[in-house]
Design a protein around this motif. Structure first.
Motif, PDB file in Angstrom:
ATOM      1  N   PRO A  45       0.818  -1.212   0.000  1.00  0.00           N
ATOM      2  CA  PRO A  45       0.000   0.000   0.000  1.00  0.00           C
ATOM      3  C   PRO A  45       0.854   1.265   0.000  1.00  0.00           C
ATOM      4  N   THR A  46       0.337   2.303  -0.652  1.00  0.00           N
ATOM      5  CA  THR A  46       0.976   3.613  -0.635  1.00  0.00           C
ATOM      6  C   THR A  46       0.376   4.397   0.529  1.00  0.00           C
ATOM      7  N   VAL A  47       1.219   4.919   1.389  1.00  0.00           N
ATOM      8  CA  VAL A  47       0.745   5.624   2.573  1.00  0.00           C
ATOM      9  C   VAL A  47       1.070   7.106   2.450  1.00  0.00           C
ATOM     10  N   THR A  48       0.025   7.936   2.593  1.00  0.00           N
ATOM     11  CA  THR A  48       0.172   9.387   2.584  1.00  0.00           C
ATOM     12  C   THR A  48      -0.458   9.937   3.866  1.00  0.00           C
ATOM     13  N   THR A  50      -3.229  11.321   4.128  1.00  0.00           N
ATOM     14  CA  THR A  50      -4.680  11.104   4.121  1.00  0.00           C
ATOM     15  C   THR A  50      -5.073   9.629   4.127  1.00  0.00           C
ATOM     16  N   THR A  51      -4.108   8.722   4.128  1.00  0.00           N
ATOM     17  CA  THR A  51      -4.402   7.291   4.124  1.00  0.00           C
ATOM     18  C   THR A  51      -4.945   6.879   5.490  1.00  0.00           C
ATOM     19  N   SER A  52      -6.067   6.142   5.479  1.00  0.00           N
ATOM     20  CA  SER A  52      -6.655   5.684   6.749  1.00  0.00           C
ATOM     21  C   SER A  52      -5.788   4.581   7.354  1.00  0.00           C
ATOM     22  N   GLU A  55      -6.380   1.343   5.365  1.00  0.00           N
ATOM     23  CA  GLU A  55      -5.780   1.394   4.029  1.00  0.00           C
ATOM     24  C   GLU A  55      -4.256   1.320   4.084  1.00  0.00           C
ATOM     25  N   SER A  56      -3.659   1.780   5.184  1.00  0.00           N
ATOM     26  CA  SER A  56      -2.195   1.821   5.279  1.00  0.00           C
ATOM     27  C   SER A  56      -1.581   0.432   5.392  1.00  0.00           C
TER      28      SER A  56
END
Length: 187
Positions: A45-48, A50-52, A55-56
């Motif tokens: 996963p791509t983590v930013t 705003t990533t929950s 989702e992370s």
């Protein structure tokens, strides 16, 4: 000048409410998928900012792709003898993720002993389904222990208990698994 990527000022937080009426169950399903890491392409996963939280740690549905001609294999484990763990290891301020899976192969048979012999030093990917139906992925997992026993008494469980550990996060996965059938034995 401080690096903003290393600041706790922008770390995402989110509410984590829980309903006491939700059923909480333990355990994992008996069937586990596995494949050597060298035969698998993984998209993490791509983590930013705003990533929950969920989702992370969730691999995209197309994020586990076996190499051409390769695929996951399945093993069935002894029911109620398996456990999946997500751990933190290290020192305060320098903690790291670790995933661990303890499994029990039924029976004291050549196939199970051969599996341990062949994969004792192989970096593997395991996909384990918990009792709620959620698939969990352990990447770059190495076997850290394996004990095969005939058991002492008739009513005891005969089999091979094994432990795998990965020095990485445990990942969720909602995609499909590509299983590869065994090739027929040549005469």
């Amino acid at each position: 000048m401080a690096d903003n990527n290393c600041s706790f000022e922008t770390v995402r937080t989110e509410n984590m409410g829980y309903c006491p009426n939700d059923e909480v169950v333990g355990g994992v399903k008996a069937d586990v998928a596995y494949i050597p890491m060298a035969q698998l392409q993984v998209t993490k996963p791509t983590v930013t900012e705003t990533t929950s939280y969920a989702e992370s740690i969730t691999i995209p549905t197309t994020g586990l792709v076996p190499a051409t001609g390769k695929g996951f294999k399945k093993t069935t484990l002894v029911i109620d003898e398996n456990e999946l763990k997500s751990n933190l290891v290290g020192n305060k301020g320098n903690l790291k993720d670790q995933a661990q899976f303890d499994g029990m192969l039924p029976n004291f048979i050549p196939r199970n002993i051969g599996f341990i012999k062949r994969h004792k030093n192989t970096p593997m990917c395991y996909v384990i389904t918990d009792s709620t139906g959620q698939n969990w992925v352990v990447l770059d997992a190495y076997m850290t222990k394996a004990d095969a026993t005939t058991a002492k008494k008739y009513e005891e469980s005969s089999g091979t208990a094994f432990n795998v550990t990965a020095n990485s996060s445990l990942y969720a996965y909602n995609g499909s698994i590509t299983y590869l059938a065994d090739e027929p034995a040549t005469p």
